[in-house]
Design a protein around this motif. Structure first.
Motif, PDB file in Angstrom:
ATOM      1  N   ILE A 184     -23.870 -40.789 -27.709  1.00  0.00           N
ATOM      2  CA  ILE A 184     -23.547 -39.673 -25.739  1.00  0.00           C
ATOM      3  C   ILE A 184     -22.038 -39.728 -26.547  1.00  0.00           C
ATOM      4  CG2 ILE A 184     -22.839 -42.813 -25.069  1.00  0.00           C
ATOM      5  CD1 ILE A 184     -23.614 -41.760 -22.275  1.00  0.00           C
ATOM      6  N   SER A 185     -21.434 -38.954 -25.910  1.00  0.00           N
ATOM      7  CA  SER A 185     -20.151 -38.237 -25.316  1.00  0.00           C
ATOM      8  C   SER A 185     -19.516 -37.844 -24.054  1.00  0.00           C
ATOM      9  CB  SER A 185     -20.218 -36.877 -25.968  1.00  0.00           C
ATOM     10  OG  SER A 185     -20.792 -37.058 -27.233  1.00  0.00           O
ATOM     11  N   PRO A 186     -18.222 -38.497 -23.612  1.00  0.00           N
ATOM     12  CA  PRO A 186     -17.388 -38.018 -22.287  1.00  0.00           C
ATOM     13  C   PRO A 186     -16.889 -36.819 -23.053  1.00  0.00           C
ATOM     14  CG  PRO A 186     -16.615 -39.795 -23.794  1.00  0.00           C
ATOM     15  CD  PRO A 186     -17.936 -39.705 -24.616  1.00  0.00           C
ATOM     16  N   ILE A 187     -16.342 -35.632 -21.836  1.00  0.00           N
ATOM     17  CA  ILE A 187     -16.117 -34.722 -22.128  1.00  0.00           C
ATOM     18  C   ILE A 187     -15.058 -34.449 -21.380  1.00  0.00           C
ATOM     19  CG2 ILE A 187     -16.204 -32.366 -22.766  1.00  0.00           C
ATOM     20  CD1 ILE A 187     -19.244 -33.043 -24.190  1.00  0.00           C
TER      21      ILE A 187
ATOM     22  N   LEU B 280      -5.233 -23.376 -17.735  1.00  0.00           N
ATOM     23  CA  LEU B 280      -4.190 -23.298 -17.858  1.00  0.00           C
ATOM     24  C   LEU B 280      -3.859 -21.936 -17.715  1.00  0.00           C
ATOM     25  CD1 LEU B 280      -2.994 -26.197 -19.837  1.00  0.00           C
ATOM     26  CD2 LEU B 280      -3.155 -26.083 -17.175  1.00  0.00           C
ATOM     27  N   GLY B 281      -4.403 -20.715 -16.783  1.00  0.00           N
ATOM     28  CA  GLY B 281      -4.307 -19.715 -16.630  1.00  0.00           C
ATOM     29  C   GLY B 281      -5.605 -18.828 -17.459  1.00  0.00           C
ATOM     30  N   PRO B 282      -5.305 -18.140 -18.343  1.00  0.00           N
ATOM     31  CA  PRO B 282      -5.939 -17.464 -19.464  1.00  0.00           C
ATOM     32  C   PRO B 282      -6.318 -18.708 -20.404  1.00  0.00           C
ATOM     33  CG  PRO B 282      -4.326 -17.006 -20.193  1.00  0.00           C
ATOM     34  CD  PRO B 282      -3.618 -18.158 -18.607  1.00  0.00           C
ATOM     35  N   ILE B 283      -5.960 -19.840 -21.005  1.00  0.00           N
ATOM     36  CA  ILE B 283      -6.460 -21.067 -21.843  1.00  0.00           C
ATOM     37  C   ILE B 283      -6.511 -22.549 -21.737  1.00  0.00           C
ATOM     38  CG2 ILE B 283      -4.690 -19.662 -22.968  1.00  0.00           C
ATOM     39  CD1 ILE B 283      -2.869 -22.582 -23.330  1.00  0.00           C
ATOM     40  N   TYR B 284      -7.168 -23.055 -22.139  1.00  0.00           N
ATOM     41  CA  TYR B 284      -8.165 -24.003 -21.687  1.00  0.00           C
ATOM     42  C   TYR B 284      -7.805 -25.379 -22.801  1.00  0.00           C
ATOM     43  CZ  TYR B 284     -12.222 -23.149 -24.730  1.00  0.00           C
ATOM     44  OH  TYR B 284     -13.125 -22.748 -26.439  1.00  0.00           O
ATOM     45  N   VAL B 285      -7.674 -26.692 -22.464  1.00  0.00           N
ATOM     46  CA  VAL B 285      -7.434 -27.693 -23.382  1.00  0.00           C
ATOM     47  C   VAL B 285      -8.394 -28.406 -23.194  1.00  0.00           C
ATOM     48  CG1 VAL B 285      -4.984 -27.544 -23.825  1.00  0.00           C
ATOM     49  CG2 VAL B 285      -5.801 -28.676 -22.202  1.00  0.00           C
ATOM     50  N   GLY B 286      -8.662 -29.011 -24.380  1.00  0.00           N
ATOM     51  CA  GLY B 286     -10.077 -30.607 -24.045  1.00  0.00           C
ATOM     52  C   GLY B 286      -9.641 -31.034 -24.918  1.00  0.00           C
ATOM     53  N   ALA B 287     -10.338 -32.598 -24.518  1.00  0.00           N
ATOM     54  CA  ALA B 287     -11.062 -34.170 -25.697  1.00  0.00           C
ATOM     55  C   ALA B 287     -12.416 -33.628 -25.515  1.00  0.00           C
ATOM     56  CB  ALA B 287     -10.320 -34.768 -25.947  1.00  0.00           C
ATOM     57  N   ALA B 288     -13.100 -34.508 -26.368  1.00  0.00           N
ATOM     58  CA  ALA B 288     -14.289 -34.689 -26.415  1.00  0.00           C
ATOM     59  C   ALA B 288     -14.836 -35.856 -27.902  1.00  0.00           C
ATOM     60  CB  ALA B 288     -15.324 -33.844 -27.029  1.00  0.00           C
ATOM     61  N   TYR B 289     -15.282 -36.997 -26.982  1.00  0.00           N
ATOM     62  CA  TYR B 289     -15.671 -38.165 -27.456  1.00  0.00           C
ATOM     63  C   TYR B 289     -16.750 -38.700 -28.209  1.00  0.00           C
ATOM     64  CZ  TYR B 289     -14.298 -42.392 -30.614  1.00  0.00           C
ATOM     65  OH  TYR B 289     -14.271 -43.792 -31.016  1.00  0.00           O
ATOM     66  N   ASP B 290     -17.324 -38.578 -29.548  1.00  0.00           N
ATOM     67  CA  ASP B 290     -18.808 -38.895 -29.180  1.00  0.00           C
ATOM     68  C   ASP B 290     -19.044 -40.671 -29.892  1.00  0.00           C
ATOM     69  OD1 ASP B 290     -21.730 -37.717 -29.931  1.00  0.00           O
ATOM     70  OD2 ASP B 290     -21.146 -38.752 -31.855  1.00  0.00           O
ATOM     71  N   LEU B 291     -20.190 -41.138 -29.575  1.00  0.00           N
ATOM     72  CA  LEU B 291     -20.662 -42.501 -29.979  1.00  0.00           C
ATOM     73  C   LEU B 291     -22.529 -42.612 -30.552  1.00  0.00           C
ATOM     74  CD1 LEU B 291     -18.902 -44.729 -27.296  1.00  0.00           C
ATOM     75  CD2 LEU B 291     -18.703 -44.794 -29.770  1.00  0.00           C
ATOM     76  N   SER B 292     -21.713 -42.061 -31.559  1.00  0.00           N
ATOM     77  CA  SER B 292     -23.187 -42.167 -31.583  1.00  0.00           C
ATOM     78  C   SER B 292     -24.074 -43.366 -32.916  1.00  0.00           C
ATOM     79  CB  SER B 292     -23.341 -41.196 -33.201  1.00  0.00           C
ATOM     80  OG  SER B 292     -22.883 -40.243 -32.777  1.00  0.00           O
TER      81      SER B 292
END
Length: 291
Positions: free
Chosen positions: A130-133, A138-150
């Motif tokens: 399961i993974s929360p994301i 921010l205008g033309p760009i994006y930032v993000g983070a994902a964490y996975d528990l397997s």
């Protein structure tokens, strides 16, 4: 379509059972496209793909990091892992709220669109997670983070020696197996150029992710006999970059903007940055569909 999926499953099973297992967090590109809301109203997100992680066999041993020094006995079988997985979005919240989910003319998506997603995955042969994301434009760009528990049940190999020379063959062995619980993080960002009147988009992204390679162990002619009999669990932080091509249904000039059931499809490719201090090969290919 069914034949293609069946061939993929057969191919994935064959490759996965012939290699160690790779465990890593999902890509943030598909959730970023959903958060942009360029094809408003999509809510179901599916991703099918595969990844490979390995120590570069051409790198001199004296330059190997600790990650790559754990080669099997005699150094003939290099560390390499593969995975084939299906990711499904369970729940998501996107902002700001789209008033007209059927679309509108000259729709360009939200400049500051964002979202939180919860996905689950199944990886061949027996791994679930399961993974929360979270992503933010921010205008033309994006930032993000994902964490996975397997959590997975991983299978090993039976190593059979051929004659007196050092020549081995490896076979899938259900008797050599291990359970493992792991977590991995993916931090990244990117951009996407949308050709609204043609329903095409091109993008690029980059980031830093955790890569795990799991070996469940091996038996020599049916008997544990080497220092790798009980396997290993290795992890490495790697920098990566990727490219993607997308197709979506919101086409104002073709009179499709006000149709319901928009879709967004993405083909994405990632590759790790291979350096002397980081002798790890990484690549990933995936196909995503948003409905």
């Amino acid at each position: 379509m069914r034949k293609i999926i069946l061939l993929f499953i057969i191919f994935a099973c064959a490759i996965t059972w012939a290699e160690d297992d790779v465990v890593l967090a999902p890509s943030i590109v598909p959730p970023a496209m959903a958060a942009k809301q360029i094809a408003p109203g999509v809510r179901y997100l599916f991703t099918i793909g595969n990844s490979l992680g390995a120590c570069d066999p051409s790198t001199p041993k004296e330059m190997h990091s600790d990650f790559c020094r754990s080669e099997r006995e005699y150094g003939e079988d290099k560390i390499s892992g593969f995975n084939a997985r299906l990711d499904i979005n369970l729940y998501n919240i996107t902002w700001p709220k789209t008033e007209n989910t059927e679309g509108a003319e000259n729709w360009y998506g939200h400049t500051f669109g964002g979202g939180m997603f919860l996905t689950t995955h199944y990886s061949i042969p027996l791994e679930i997670g399961i993974s929360p994301i979270i992503v933010q434009w921010l205008g033309p760009i994006y930032v993000g983070a994902a964490y996975d528990l397997s959590f997975g049940h991983y299978f090993g190999y039976n190593r059979e020696r051929k004659g007196y020379n050092v020549n081995y063959t490896y076979h899938f062995d259900a008797g050599a197996s291990t359970n493992n619980f792991s977590g991995s993080l993916n931090l990244g960002g990117g951009t996407m150029f949308f050709m609204n009147n043609h329903g095409l988009a091109f993008g690029a992204h980059a980031g830093l992710r955790q890569l795990h390679i799991i070996n469940a162990g091996e038996n020599l002619n049916g008997n544990p006999a080497t220092r790798f009999s009980y396997g290993y669990k290795l992890h490495k932080w790697i920098f990566y970059y990727g490219l993607e091509f997308a197709n979506y249904s919101n086409l104002p000039l073709l009179k499709e903007a006000n149709q319901k059931q928009h879709f967004f499809s993405i083909m994405s490719y990632e590759m790790g940055l291979h350096t002397e201090t980081n002798p790890v090969i990484y690549w990933s290919f995936s196909f995503s569909l948003l409905l």
